[in-house]
Design an enzyme around this catalytic site. Structure first.
Site, short mmCIF file in Angstrom:
data_model
loop_
_atom_site.label_atom_id
_atom_site.label_comp_id
_atom_site.label_asym_id
_atom_site.label_seq_id
_atom_site.Cartn_x
_atom_site.Cartn_y
_atom_site.Cartn_z
N CYS A 169 -43.07 -22.24 -0.63
CA CYS A 169 -41.71 -22.80 -0.53
C CYS A 169 -41.73 -24.22 0.02
CB CYS A 169 -40.86 -21.91 0.37
SG CYS A 169 -39.17 -22.50 0.50
N CYS A 209 -38.87 -18.05 7.01
CA CYS A 209 -40.20 -17.41 6.83
C CYS A 209 -41.19 -18.09 7.74
CB CYS A 209 -40.72 -17.66 5.42
SG CYS A 209 -39.80 -16.93 4.13
N GLN A 211 -29.58 -1.66 3.96
CA GLN A 211 -30.95 -2.14 4.13
C GLN A 211 -31.17 -3.30 3.16
OE1 GLN A 211 -32.92 -1.12 6.47
NE2 GLN A 211 -31.95 0.79 7.11
N CYS A 228 -35.56 -1.59 13.57
CA CYS A 228 -36.02 -2.88 13.05
C CYS A 228 -36.47 -3.78 14.21
CB CYS A 228 -34.90 -3.56 12.25
SG CYS A 228 -33.44 -3.86 13.23
C1 LIG Z 1 -29.38 -0.67 11.38
S1 LIG Z 1 -27.82 -0.20 10.74
C2 LIG Z 1 -28.22 1.38 10.05
C3 LIG Z 1 -27.29 1.87 8.94
C4 LIG Z 1 -27.79 3.03 8.09
N1 LIG Z 1 -28.53 4.01 8.85
C5 LIG Z 1 -28.59 2.54 6.91
O1 LIG Z 1 -29.81 2.69 6.91
O2 LIG Z 1 -27.99 1.99 5.99
C6 LIG Z 1 -26.95 0.12 12.21
C7 LIG Z 1 -25.53 0.59 12.01
O3 LIG Z 1 -24.99 0.93 13.28
C8 LIG Z 1 -23.63 0.55 13.34
N2 LIG Z 1 -23.30 0.48 14.77
C9 LIG Z 1 -23.53 -0.56 15.63
N3 LIG Z 1 -23.17 -0.21 16.88
C10 LIG Z 1 -22.73 1.07 16.81
C11 LIG Z 1 -22.24 1.98 17.78
N4 LIG Z 1 -22.15 1.64 19.07
N5 LIG Z 1 -21.87 3.21 17.39
C12 LIG Z 1 -21.96 3.58 16.07
N6 LIG Z 1 -22.42 2.75 15.11
C13 LIG Z 1 -22.80 1.51 15.46
C14 LIG Z 1 -23.58 -0.75 12.56
O4 LIG Z 1 -22.27 -1.01 12.09
C15 LIG Z 1 -24.58 -0.45 11.42
O5 LIG Z 1 -23.92 0.08 10.30
#
Ligand SMILES: C[S@@+](CC[C@H](N)C(=O)[O-])C[C@H]1O[C@@H](n2cnc3c(N)ncnc32)[C@H](O)[C@@H]1O
Length: 471
Positions: free
Chosen positions: A83, A92, A296, A420
């Site tokens: 890039c 990156c 994701q 993550c």
């Molecule tokens: C890393 S993502 C995982 C989503 C899902 N498991 C997936 O793989 O698509 C984290 C999720 O947690 C939600 N979130 C953040 N804080 C939260 C809380 N205190 N209680 C419930 N959900 C929450 C976010 O909106 C987001 O959708």
């Protein structure tokens, strides 16, 4: 005059001074880690094993920061970064390190953090899941507006270690090539207009972010302009220009973030055209994703991650509690194996998407609750899931300590933890130590060329503290 190379490793080097150091590793931000006497030197570039000449840019109490001047002894793993923005771009950091070595470093860091921060001496073998195509894998990009030297808006990514500015993006190897075309079309429209770039310090101006999302499996392309809350007489003109320049865009919308938080989310002000949402598929399941909802970012690797999660969570049909469930991706993938899935998610639009996703895929054994996880766990006994499993997939900060405490005290036979952020994951493991045993661990590379890795772990309840887990 030639700047002097510091002769005495023990002396505190001055800003501007040149040092020759050997990089031993890279840190969580992808910076090179080296030593000068007793001091740690964090270099903006430089690969493990390389001797590099760096210029000190900052002196901190315990470390120095320095920029690469030249590579004196290169690593055999050094490759040419494709890039043109590499080095200047904050996106990156590892493009000049060959892919197998990137992966080896990420797995080393995961192992190290689980052992050191998680205080688990004996960890299971880490199953490594590389990304088959380490370029053009991202289905979502968040671009920022900045102010160019000529006063016109810039639109692209942040420069390294600078979250205030952005540079004009001309190429990006992480995502679909059309993202750059969309950025160029938006930039050309705004270059001639009166719209001001939002200043996050003065909290004035209009243009904040441009989010572009791709449904790699469906062909959908979503464009979301995020602005401050200011009337916009040219909104219709903008939509016409975008549709004319990028006819493959399936939906475009305008979102307003009226808060001071520097984030690309807020209420939708207007859907310019299309449904205002994106569709993507994982395995046989099709998902609708809200413009500001989580999904994701690496579609192919998400499937691989979820294969592990499903196998570990449901060896037999049991009830599952999917905490932080987003648009229901994990819940739906689990639905054929679980007797019932309850998803808990705090983002309202994602919960609505998850419910529609269950309907769209004719799934009857998943329900979704809109709630904060801690609040849910305070109000709801975990008895129903005792012989089943809980999945946690929290945001980067990891689990709230009180969530960890409740899970530790009353959690079920199995917890599957998806993360993550390795450091936060390891910290939470340490807090669960003694009550759960880490029995499976996978490193799924969702983010090639960045220092990040997605990890998934199976934790099994241990009534007798295991020899492998240090309480
Ligand atoms: C890393 S993502 C995982 C989503 C899902 N498991 C997936 O793989 O698509 C984290 C999720 O947690 C939600 N979130 C953040 N804080 C939260 C809380 N205190 N209680 C419930 N959900 C929450 C976010 O909106 C987001 O959708």
């Amino acid at each position: 005059m030639k700047p002097a190379i510091s002769p005495t490793p023990a002396a505190m080097p001055r800003v501007g001074e040149l040092l020759d150091v050997t990089v031993t590793d890279w840190g969580d931000q992808g910076r090179g880690i080296a030593r000068h006497g007793n001091l740690v030197v964090l270099t903006n570039r430089g690969l493990p094993g390389e001797t590099v000449r760096v210029r000190v840019t900052r002196r901190r109490r315990r470390h120095l920061e320095a920029d690469l001047e030249s590579v004196l002894v290169p690593s055999p793993h050094r490759v040419a970064a494709p890039c043109r923005h590499f080095g200047a771009c904050g996106g990156c950091r590892l493009q000049d390190l060959d892919y197998p070595e990137q992966l080896a470093g990420k797995v080393r860091h995961l192992r190290d953090q689980v052992q050191r921060i998680g205080r688990i001496e004996q960890i299971p073998e880490i199953e490594v899941v590389p990304c088959d195509s380490p370029y053009r894998y991202r289905n979502k990009m968040e671009f920022s507006f900045g102010l160019g030297r000529d006063g016109a808006p810039t639109l692209g990514l942040h420069p390294r270690d600078n979250y205030r500015d952005s540079f004009d993006l001309e190429e990006c190897w992480l995502t679909d090539e059309r993202a750059v075309e969309i950025v160029a079309a938006v930039r050309s429209f705004l270059a001639s207009g009166p719209e001001a770039v939002y200043d996050p310090v003065a909290h004035a101006g209009f243009l904040r972010f441009l989010v572009v999302r791709f449904g790699f499996r469906t062909g959908d392309v979503l464009v979301n302009l995020v602005t401050a809350d200011v009337p916009w007489p040219r909104s219709e003109e903008f939509a016409t220009h975008l549709q004319g320049s990028c006819p493959y865009v399936t939906t475009a919308l305008w979102t307003v973030n009226a808060t001071r938080a520097n984030v690309a989310i807020g209420p939708v002000r207007e859907v310019f055209f299309g449904p205002g949402t994106l569709r993507e598929r994982l395995g046989p399941w099709e998902f609708e994703i809200a413009a500001g909802g989580f999904f994701q970012t690496n579609t192919l690797q998400a499937e691989r991650l979820f294969e592990r999660v499903v196998g570990w969570t449901c060896p037999t049909p049991t009830p599952v509690l999917d905490l932080y469930s987003g648009a229901g991706a994990i819940s739906l993938c689990l639905s054929p194996r679980a007797s019932h899935v309850t998803g808990v998610e705090s983002h309202h639009d994602s919960v609505e998407s998850a419910r529609r996703n269950a309907e769209r895929n004719r799934i009857a054994n998943c329900e979704f609750v809109c709630a904060d996880t801690l609040q849910f766990l305070k109000e709801q006994s975990l008895d129903r899931w005792r012989r089943g499993a809980v999945i946690v997939d929290p945001p980067r900060a990891g689990l709230h300590p009180k969530v960890v405490k409740i899970l530790g005290e009353t959690g079920p036979d199995r917890i599957v933890y998806v993360s993550c952020n390795t450091a936060a994951f390891a910290r939470d493991l340490e807090m669960l130590g003694g009550r759960y045993r880490l029995t499976r661990l996978a490193a799924v590379d969702m983010f090639p060329h960045t220092p990040h890795i997605e990890s998934a772990a199976l934790l099994e309840r241990d009534s007798i503290p295991s020899s492998g887990v240090t309480p």
